[in-house]
Design a protein around this motif. Structure first.
Motif, PDB file in Angstrom:
ATOM      1  N   ILE A   1       0.653  -1.093  -0.109  1.00  0.00           N
ATOM      2  CA  ILE A   1      -0.018   0.279   0.079  1.00  0.00           C
ATOM      3  C   ILE A   1       0.831   0.902  -0.077  1.00  0.00           C
ATOM      4  O   ILE A   1       2.006   1.337   0.803  1.00  0.00           O
ATOM      5  CB  ILE A   1      -0.625  -0.128   1.518  1.00  0.00           C
ATOM      6  CG1 ILE A   1      -1.628  -0.844   1.054  1.00  0.00           C
ATOM      7  CG2 ILE A   1      -1.808   1.544   1.571  1.00  0.00           C
ATOM      8  CD1 ILE A   1      -2.904  -1.307   2.197  1.00  0.00           C
ATOM      9  N   ALA A   2       0.786   1.575  -0.775  1.00  0.00           N
ATOM     10  CA  ALA A   2       1.527   3.374  -1.182  1.00  0.00           C
ATOM     11  C   ALA A   2       1.135   5.027  -1.500  1.00  0.00           C
ATOM     12  O   ALA A   2       1.607   5.555  -0.805  1.00  0.00           O
ATOM     13  CB  ALA A   2       2.700   3.221  -2.643  1.00  0.00           C
ATOM     14  N   GLY A   3      -0.331   4.470  -0.984  1.00  0.00           N
ATOM     15  CA  GLY A   3      -1.366   6.304  -1.735  1.00  0.00           C
ATOM     16  C   GLY A   3      -0.951   6.543  -0.203  1.00  0.00           C
ATOM     17  O   GLY A   3      -1.257   5.582   1.016  1.00  0.00           O
ATOM     18  N   GLY A   4      -1.808   7.519  -0.014  1.00  0.00           N
ATOM     19  CA  GLY A   4      -1.817   8.005   1.107  1.00  0.00           C
ATOM     20  C   GLY A   4      -3.536   7.823   1.796  1.00  0.00           C
ATOM     21  O   GLY A   4      -3.532   8.217   3.062  1.00  0.00           O
TER      22      GLY A   4
ATOM     23  N   VAL B   1       5.377  -2.313  -7.625  1.00  0.00           N
ATOM     24  CA  VAL B   1       5.250  -0.768  -6.715  1.00  0.00           C
ATOM     25  C   VAL B   1       5.769   0.314  -7.987  1.00  0.00           C
ATOM     26  O   VAL B   1       5.167   1.486  -8.389  1.00  0.00           O
ATOM     27  CB  VAL B   1       4.603  -0.389  -5.923  1.00  0.00           C
ATOM     28  CG1 VAL B   1       6.270   0.427  -5.149  1.00  0.00           C
ATOM     29  CG2 VAL B   1       4.309   0.558  -5.387  1.00  0.00           C
ATOM     30  N   ALA B   2       6.813   0.170  -7.773  1.00  0.00           N
ATOM     31  CA  ALA B   2       7.715   1.519  -9.241  1.00  0.00           C
ATOM     32  C   ALA B   2       7.326   1.413 -10.235  1.00  0.00           C
ATOM     33  O   ALA B   2       7.681   2.405 -10.796  1.00  0.00           O
ATOM     34  CB  ALA B   2       9.059   0.287  -8.624  1.00  0.00           C
TER      35      ALA B   2
ATOM     36  N   PRO C   1      -0.486  11.676  -1.252  1.00  0.00           N
ATOM     37  CA  PRO C   1      -1.562  11.461   0.420  1.00  0.00           C
ATOM     38  C   PRO C   1      -2.735  11.515  -0.312  1.00  0.00           C
ATOM     39  O   PRO C   1      -3.984  11.248   0.959  1.00  0.00           O
ATOM     40  CB  PRO C   1      -1.529  12.815   1.501  1.00  0.00           C
ATOM     41  CG  PRO C   1      -0.283  14.179   0.494  1.00  0.00           C
ATOM     42  CD  PRO C   1       0.832  13.396  -1.164  1.00  0.00           C
ATOM     43  N   PHE C   2      -3.366  12.506  -1.204  1.00  0.00           N
ATOM     44  CA  PHE C   2      -4.668  11.605  -1.333  1.00  0.00           C
ATOM     45  C   PHE C   2      -4.958  10.788  -2.628  1.00  0.00           C
ATOM     46  O   PHE C   2      -5.554  10.328  -2.875  1.00  0.00           O
ATOM     47  CB  PHE C   2      -5.490  13.284  -2.102  1.00  0.00           C
ATOM     48  CG  PHE C   2      -4.199  14.264  -3.066  1.00  0.00           C
ATOM     49  CD1 PHE C   2      -3.724  15.379  -1.943  1.00  0.00           C
ATOM     50  CD2 PHE C   2      -4.043  13.712  -3.879  1.00  0.00           C
ATOM     51  CE1 PHE C   2      -3.445  15.832  -2.555  1.00  0.00           C
ATOM     52  CE2 PHE C   2      -2.983  14.530  -4.800  1.00  0.00           C
ATOM     53  CZ  PHE C   2      -2.487  15.863  -3.778  1.00  0.00           C
ATOM     54  N   ASP C   3      -3.794  10.108  -2.672  1.00  0.00           N
ATOM     55  CA  ASP C   3      -3.981   8.774  -3.971  1.00  0.00           C
ATOM     56  C   ASP C   3      -4.317   7.032  -2.667  1.00  0.00           C
ATOM     57  O   ASP C   3      -3.662   7.104  -2.016  1.00  0.00           O
ATOM     58  CB  ASP C   3      -2.311   8.721  -4.031  1.00  0.00           C
ATOM     59  CG  ASP C   3      -2.007   9.878  -6.004  1.00  0.00           C
ATOM     60  OD1 ASP C   3      -3.333   9.765  -6.563  1.00  0.00           O
ATOM     61  OD2 ASP C   3      -1.380   9.978  -5.883  1.00  0.00           O
ATOM     62  N   GLY C   4      -5.021   6.584  -3.220  1.00  0.00           N
ATOM     63  CA  GLY C   4      -5.242   5.293  -2.857  1.00  0.00           C
ATOM     64  C   GLY C   4      -4.331   4.293  -3.472  1.00  0.00           C
ATOM     65  O   GLY C   4      -5.212   3.474  -3.212  1.00  0.00           O
ATOM     66  N   ASP C   5      -2.999   4.207  -3.451  1.00  0.00           N
ATOM     67  CA  ASP C   5      -2.751   3.458  -4.538  1.00  0.00           C
ATOM     68  C   ASP C   5      -1.987   1.938  -3.997  1.00  0.00           C
ATOM     69  O   ASP C   5      -1.369   1.726  -2.855  1.00  0.00           O
ATOM     70  CB  ASP C   5      -0.977   4.167  -4.896  1.00  0.00           C
ATOM     71  CG  ASP C   5      -0.982   4.710  -6.020  1.00  0.00           C
ATOM     72  OD1 ASP C   5      -2.351   5.376  -6.716  1.00  0.00           O
ATOM     73  OD2 ASP C   5      -0.565   6.306  -5.836  1.00  0.00           O
ATOM     74  N   VAL C   6      -2.557   1.218  -5.143  1.00  0.00           N
ATOM     75  CA  VAL C   6      -2.416  -0.376  -4.036  1.00  0.00           C
ATOM     76  C   VAL C   6      -1.809  -1.010  -5.274  1.00  0.00           C
ATOM     77  O   VAL C   6      -1.934  -1.448  -6.572  1.00  0.00           O
ATOM     78  CB  VAL C   6      -3.434  -0.614  -2.999  1.00  0.00           C
ATOM     79  CG1 VAL C   6      -3.607  -2.135  -2.786  1.00  0.00           C
ATOM     80  CG2 VAL C   6      -4.099   0.387  -2.182  1.00  0.00           C
ATOM     81  N   VAL C   7      -0.907  -2.029  -4.860  1.00  0.00           N
ATOM     82  CA  VAL C   7      -0.557  -2.879  -5.763  1.00  0.00           C
ATOM     83  C   VAL C   7      -1.219  -4.510  -5.033  1.00  0.00           C
ATOM     84  O   VAL C   7      -0.050  -4.437  -3.904  1.00  0.00           O
ATOM     85  CB  VAL C   7       1.243  -2.864  -5.896  1.00  0.00           C
ATOM     86  CG1 VAL C   7       1.467  -4.238  -6.811  1.00  0.00           C
ATOM     87  CG2 VAL C   7       0.843  -1.618  -6.740  1.00  0.00           C
ATOM     88  N   PHE C   8      -1.869  -5.242  -5.321  1.00  0.00           N
ATOM     89  CA  PHE C   8      -1.435  -6.813  -4.978  1.00  0.00           C
ATOM     90  C   PHE C   8       0.008  -7.935  -5.596  1.00  0.00           C
ATOM     91  O   PHE C   8      -0.368  -6.930  -6.958  1.00  0.00           O
ATOM     92  CB  PHE C   8      -2.835  -7.415  -5.062  1.00  0.00           C
ATOM     93  CG  PHE C   8      -3.696  -6.657  -4.369  1.00  0.00           C
ATOM     94  CD1 PHE C   8      -3.921  -7.024  -3.033  1.00  0.00           C
ATOM     95  CD2 PHE C   8      -4.916  -5.809  -4.412  1.00  0.00           C
ATOM     96  CE1 PHE C   8      -4.883  -6.880  -1.825  1.00  0.00           C
ATOM     97  CE2 PHE C   8      -5.869  -5.540  -3.764  1.00  0.00           C
ATOM     98  CZ  PHE C   8      -5.715  -5.592  -2.440  1.00  0.00           C
ATOM     99  N   ALA C   9      -0.337  -8.617  -5.138  1.00  0.00           N
ATOM    100  CA  ALA C   9       0.948  -9.602  -5.920  1.00  0.00           C
ATOM    101  C   ALA C   9       0.220 -10.622  -6.209  1.00  0.00           C
ATOM    102  O   ALA C   9      -0.176 -11.442  -4.420  1.00  0.00           O
ATOM    103  CB  ALA C   9       2.583  -9.108  -5.466  1.00  0.00           C
ATOM    104  N   LEU C  10       0.429 -11.937  -6.435  1.00  0.00           N
ATOM    105  CA  LEU C  10      -0.353 -13.524  -6.974  1.00  0.00           C
ATOM    106  C   LEU C  10       0.906 -14.055  -7.457  1.00  0.00           C
ATOM    107  O   LEU C  10       1.526 -13.760  -8.497  1.00  0.00           O
ATOM    108  CB  LEU C  10      -1.008 -13.370  -7.868  1.00  0.00           C
ATOM    109  CG  LEU C  10      -2.618 -13.068  -6.853  1.00  0.00           C
ATOM    110  CD1 LEU C  10      -3.999 -13.188  -7.925  1.00  0.00           C
ATOM    111  CD2 LEU C  10      -3.135 -13.558  -5.639  1.00  0.00           C
TER     112      LEU C  10
END
Length: 332
Positions: A45-48, A265-266, A278-287
């Motif tokens: 989870i990278a976003g704020g 996430v890069a 701060p206003f981004d909700g950036d998320v990366v799942f990995a499988l």
């Protein structure tokens, strides 16, 4: 030399399927990523301003390492209910997690999810006490397939990428020794995916075979660290998010899958500027579907897979926005 997969979609990974469902009137949608067998999963989870479900269960040292599906949804907090529909479908088939088999006790499907904010996109959101997301989750599950469209589809239907139309993107790559990495992403970013004053995507150095227009990078441009190009103008909390899933057929441990997620996430930073605000909700799942054992030394292999995941995610972001802006919904 690495090359893109046959479909250039995350479903180039054996055993993975994707389903999309949209509500055109509400202008929102849901995307489901479903492994044929339960898959090892991690999250970064990278976003704020994230909106997620079941991500705590993916932390190292917790009980559950494997998941039954991933859900990406529009609808902000309402969209988290999309996982209810997916869980119901999986549970009804007798699948899910169980510490032990007990007669008459249903299994618990593990379905982490993330949402993006599309509530202000002009669709009819007057749903009263019946938001559409549980139903959309079930419809997306019913639509699971190896092939699917990009752009204004699934969770990307109501998305915006800076001042442009956002959308659903996907891409894949096959390493020179036969490992496949794929990505799927719903792009609703505050930042811009294009170089200021040009038609070039920031992800252009990673493009394969003109998959998002073949514009390349500008031959010359004056870089201004304070020029964000066509980013959104007046951000507010939770209105901007890029949510993604990357996957590989390599057999990884939970810790190794986490490292691949952390590296992947890069790809967002390569394709969107600015990102992780701060206003981004950036998320990366990995499988990790675990279909292919990996060679030694393992740390070097994890580094390779993480880098492939990052570049593939960058390509998927540009592909999604490129497809969306060629569609009838284009308002850029």
């Amino acid at each position: 030399m690495a090359k893109r997969g046959q479909l250039n979609l995350i479903t180039d990974i054996a055993g993975l399927m994707v389903g999309n469902a949209e509500d055109e009137g509400v202008r929102t949608g849901v995307t489901v990523i479903r492994p044929q067998k339960r898959a090892v999963c991690a999250v970064h989870i990278a976003g704020g301003g994230p909106g997620t479900r079941e991500t705590d269960a993916l932390q190292l040292g917790t009980l559950v390492d494997d998941v039954d599906a991933i859900v990406l949804s529009g609808g902000s907090v309402y969209g988290l209910a999309a996982a209810d529909g997916v869980i119901a479908e999986i549970g009804a088939s007798g699948k899910g997690f169980a510490l032990m088999e007990l007669p008459g006790v249903p299994k618990s499907p593990i379905v982490p999810s993330a949402i993006l904010y599309d509530l202000a996109n002009g669709g009819d959101k007057d749903w009263g006490t019946k938001p559409p997301y549980r139903t959309l989750g079930q419809k997306a599950f019913d639509a699971l397939s190896k092939t699917f469209d990009l752009g204004n589809r699934g969770a990307g239907l109501g998305a915006r990428a800076g001042a442009m139309e956002g959308g659903l993107g996907s891409a894949s790559i096959v390493s020179n020794d036969g490992y496949t990495v794929g990505a799927i992403v719903a792009v609703n970013s505050f930042g811009s995916v294009k170089v200021p004053n040009s038609e070039s995507y920031w992800a252009a150095p990673y493009e394969i075979e003109g998959e998002f227009g073949g514009m390349g990078m500008p031959q010359t441009f004056d870089f201004d660290a304070e020029d964000w190009g066509s980013a959104k103008a007046n951000p507010s909390p939770r209105t901007n998010t890029t949510i993604a899933t990357i996957a590989t057929d390599a057999a990884l441990t939970p810790s190794e899958t986490q490292r691949v997620a952390d590296m992947a996430v890069a790809g967002m930073a390569r394709a969107i500027r600015p990102v992780f605000a701060p206003f981004d909700g950036d998320v990366v799942f990995a499988l990790s579907t675990g279909e292919k054992e990996i060679s030694e030394p393992r740390p070097m292999m994890i580094a390779r897979l993480g880098e492939l995941a990052a570049s593939t995610l960058a390509r998927a972001i540009a592909r999604g926005v490129h497809a969306a802006n060629a569609a009838p919904y284009n308002v850029a």
